[in-house]
Design a protein around this motif. Structure first.
Motif, mmCIF file in Angstrom:
data_model
loop_
_atom_site.group_PDB
_atom_site.id
_atom_site.type_symbol
_atom_site.label_atom_id
_atom_site.label_comp_id
_atom_site.label_asym_id
_atom_site.label_seq_id
_atom_site.Cartn_x
_atom_site.Cartn_y
_atom_site.Cartn_z
ATOM 1 N N ARG A 197 -0.199 20.920 -27.189
ATOM 2 C CA ARG A 197 -0.883 21.352 -28.634
ATOM 3 C C ARG A 197 -0.714 20.031 -29.371
ATOM 4 N NH1 ARG A 197 2.539 25.713 -30.390
ATOM 5 N NH2 ARG A 197 1.583 25.555 -32.501
ATOM 6 N N GLU A 198 -0.026 18.865 -29.099
ATOM 7 C CA GLU A 198 0.011 17.909 -29.885
ATOM 8 C C GLU A 198 -1.069 16.748 -29.467
ATOM 9 O OE1 GLU A 198 3.212 18.990 -28.554
ATOM 10 O OE2 GLU A 198 3.501 20.051 -30.661
ATOM 11 N N GLY A 205 -15.114 14.343 -28.526
ATOM 12 C CA GLY A 205 -14.974 15.179 -27.647
ATOM 13 C C GLY A 205 -13.890 16.321 -28.317
ATOM 14 N N ILE A 206 -13.603 17.332 -27.674
ATOM 15 C CA ILE A 206 -12.896 18.441 -28.366
ATOM 16 C C ILE A 206 -11.909 19.059 -27.265
ATOM 17 C CG2 ILE A 206 -12.736 20.664 -29.328
ATOM 18 C CD1 ILE A 206 -15.022 19.950 -30.836
ATOM 19 N N ILE A 207 -10.647 19.094 -27.472
ATOM 20 C CA ILE A 207 -9.532 20.032 -26.625
ATOM 21 C C ILE A 207 -9.516 21.430 -27.267
ATOM 22 C CG2 ILE A 207 -7.260 20.558 -25.704
ATOM 23 C CD1 ILE A 207 -7.253 17.236 -25.801
ATOM 24 N N ARG A 208 -10.030 22.399 -26.812
ATOM 25 C CA ARG A 208 -10.251 23.593 -27.563
ATOM 26 C C ARG A 208 -8.905 24.365 -27.718
ATOM 27 N NH1 ARG A 208 -15.868 27.119 -26.053
ATOM 28 N NH2 ARG A 208 -17.179 25.420 -26.739
ATOM 29 N N LYS A 209 -8.366 24.788 -28.785
ATOM 30 C CA LYS A 209 -7.217 25.474 -28.999
ATOM 31 C C LYS A 209 -7.201 26.974 -29.154
ATOM 32 C CE LYS A 209 -5.312 21.403 -28.788
ATOM 33 N NZ LYS A 209 -4.546 20.553 -30.226
ATOM 34 N N ARG A 210 -6.167 27.590 -28.995
ATOM 35 C CA ARG A 210 -6.040 29.174 -29.100
ATOM 36 C C ARG A 210 -5.372 29.034 -30.569
ATOM 37 N NH1 ARG A 210 -2.486 30.593 -23.899
ATOM 38 N NH2 ARG A 210 -0.774 29.921 -25.507
ATOM 39 N N ALA A 211 -5.488 30.316 -31.112
ATOM 40 C CA ALA A 211 -4.750 30.507 -32.525
ATOM 41 C C ALA A 211 -3.601 30.110 -32.771
ATOM 42 C CB ALA A 211 -5.050 32.119 -32.816
ATOM 43 N N ASP A 212 -2.705 29.931 -31.559
ATOM 44 C CA ASP A 212 -1.487 29.602 -31.829
ATOM 45 C C ASP A 212 -1.192 28.095 -31.727
ATOM 46 O OD1 ASP A 212 -1.922 29.180 -28.933
ATOM 47 O OD2 ASP A 212 -0.228 30.550 -28.290
#
Length: 569
Positions: A197-198, A205-212
């Motif tokens: 997450r860090e 580019g993008i590292i897609r994240k969840r809502a958490d």
């Protein structure tokens, strides 16, 4: 030598060589083909009745009476039995080593090239591949899948880490999107790539994240390209050989006698050079090295001649991403993008302005041919500016810069590319695979009519080349030809009838024009005396069938320098 002058010289030389060979009459052919249509792609003599080869070169092409003068006691005569012989297809843009990975991994393509229609069917294909390839999973510790597409999945989204964890929570899984610009991985894959997450998004580019805040397993553009290699470290020499063999065999199966590796790095070059030295390349492979990764290698290794059927042709620059994945860089917002996008979202550049200008300046200063991936209008504007500055400083010359893809173009941009001597290598296959998606989501019904605008290019009497970008799609030559001629989408819609090409023009875009693009028109792309005996035999004459049936024509045989390297069973 300019293209028209070179073609005139080649035609005159071919006629002289045929005359000399006929007069001498002592020369005998190794093989002669006759008994079916022969399409030469030579404008002054488009049809022939027979063709002869000796030591890998064409020694005669013309009427049966003319060519049979080259028959000797050991000459092998091949009866085409009504089938059609053409020059071997020249890959205008593809990634042959990536195609090898595709051929060996789990096939996640949608119909007609695969069976995946939704995420449950995708997961089942992965489980079946694991069962069938247990030895590979045990040896290399990775599960590879290629070709999923959120545009064709019923859920209209990418698979997540949690869904992939249901296939395996311990072995890294990596799925490569059909565009090649996204990846999806499971928790084990994220752990091996040290993505948490860090972890910040890389530039471009993008590292897609969840809502958490946790990564959801989907990696875009630079995040995908920079991390996927971390999962392939266990691949050994045996795997490398298998990848090259699978890729070149796949290209040969569809009639290609020249393949491209269109975004190579040092490791790819080492892989291909090793295969070439070992005599393992059944077809020619020309590579273009990523100029943002290894510019010095691109300059040092670029060469006009093949060694062991391999050479480096120049450099590759990538400005933006995938239009169907909404990462192509447009000059206006996307029409109706599927996903969490702001109202004015228009994609983004994968590189900086400074990088584009520096790369083009370097290429022109060093006379290195440059192929540039550019999909959206904003990306083209940047490329036009950079090429214009480089030409002002170094002159036009005969550099043959190439625009790769050019999906969304304004008409005036084509005029600018014409002035700059750019060869557009377009992607008409998009009209079949993603035409409906472009119409409904990426650009809307108006602009979708002009994706891959071959008609605009021909209005200016420019040449263009048609490519498959495999492994984005299978290197299916008849699907390329069909899309260039019909522009029919999966749903049956015709996108941009004004851009449909006649069959001969479409064939030129797969033979003589890509040979010119590669500076190889003196030896490939048409059937003329002195050229390589690189042929493809088709089940039917594509100029004589209903255009709507072109995709049903099959490649019956592929011949490289007089030797059959593929034959349909």
């Amino acid at each position: 030598m300019k293209g028209t002058t070179m073609r005139a010289f080649r035609t005159g030389a071919a006629a002289l060589m045929l005359s000399i060979g006929t007069i001498a009459s002592a020369q005998t052919a190794d093989r002669i083909w006759t008994g079916g249509p022969i399409i030469t792609m030579e404008d002054d003599a488009m049809r022939a009745e027979a063709i002869a080869e000796e030591d890998g070169r064409i020694v005669a092409v013309g009427t049966s009476a003319e060519v049979m003068k080259f028959k000797g006691p050991q000459t092998e005569i091949t009866d085409l039995d009504g089938r059609t012989l053409l020059p071997g297809f020249v890959d205008a843009h593809g990634h042959v080593t990536g195609g090898g990975v595709q051929a060996l991994g789990a096939n996640l393509l949608a119909p007609p090239d695969g069976t995946v229609k939704d995420i449950p069917s995708l997961l089942e294909v992965l489980r079946q591949w694991m069962r069938d390839n247990k030895a590979i999973v045990d040896r290399y510790g990775i599960i590879i899948g290629f070709g999923y597409d959120n545009a064709t999945l019923a859920e209209a989204r990418h698979p997540t880490r949690d869904e992939l964890d249901t296939v395996s929570s311990t072995v890294p899984i990596y799925l490569i999107h059909q565009s090649g610009h996204f990846g999806a991985t499971n928790s084990a894959g994220l752990a091996k790539m040290d993505i948490t997450r860090e972890t910040p998004d890389p530039a471009g580019g993008i590292i897609r994240k969840r809502a958490d805040g946790e990564p959801d397993g989907v990696l875009e553009e630079a995040a995908h390209f920079s991390n996927m290699g971390k999962l392939f470290t266990a691949l050994d020499a045996a795997a490398a050989v298998a990848i090259v063999k699978a890729g070149t065999d796949l290209w040969a199966r569809f009639g290609y006698t020249t393949a491209q590796d269109g975004r190579a790095t040092g490791s790819t070059i080492a892989l291909l050079e090793g295969a070439a030295a070992a005599g393992r390349l059944p077809i020619d492979v020309v590579a273009y090295i990523d100029v943002l990764v290894d510019r010095d290698m691109a300059k040092a290794k670029s060469a006009p001649d093949y060694v062991g059927r391999f050479r480096v042709g120049g450099g590759k620059l990538t400005i933006d991403g995938s239009p169907q994945g909404f990462t192509g860089w447009r000059d206006k917002p996307y029409y109706d993008p599927v996903g969490d996008y702001p109202p004015d979202y228009a994609g983004y550049a994968a590189v900086t302005r400074e990088q584009v200008f520096a790369a083009t300046e370097w290429a022109y200063a060093n006379d290195v041919q440059l192929l540039t991936h550019s999909n959206g209008e904003a990306a083209h504007d940047l490329l036009i500016g950079a090429l214009g500055q480089a030409e002002d400083r170094h002159g036009k010359g005969d550099r043959r810069p190439v625009l790769i893809h050019g999906q969304f173009l304004r008409k005036e941009q084509i005029a600018a590319f014409d002035r700059l001597g750019v060869i557009p290598s377009l992607f008409p296959m998009h009209t079949f695979y993603w035409g409906d998606w472009h119409r409904d989501h990426t650009v809307g019904p108006v602009d979708a009519e002009n994706i891959s605008p071959t008609g605009w290019v021909r209005e200016r009497k420019m040449i263009f080349t048609s490519h498959h970008d495999a492994p984005v799609a299978f290197p299916d030559s008849m699907r390329v030809l069909d899309a260039t001629v019909t522009r029919r989408s999966r749903s049956g819609d015709i996108l941009g009838p004004q851009h449909r090409m006649d069959v001969i023009t479409a064939l030129k875009a797969m033979t003589i024009w890509p040979a010119f693009q590669h500076f190889e028109e003196d030896r490939k792309g048409s059937l003329a005396v002195g050229k390589l005996a690189d042929f493809v035999i088709l089940s039917a004459d594509p100029t004589a069938v209903d255009p709507e049936t072109i995709d049903r024509i099959t490649v019956e045989e592929t011949i490289k320098e007089g030797t059959t390297i593929y034959k349909r069973r």
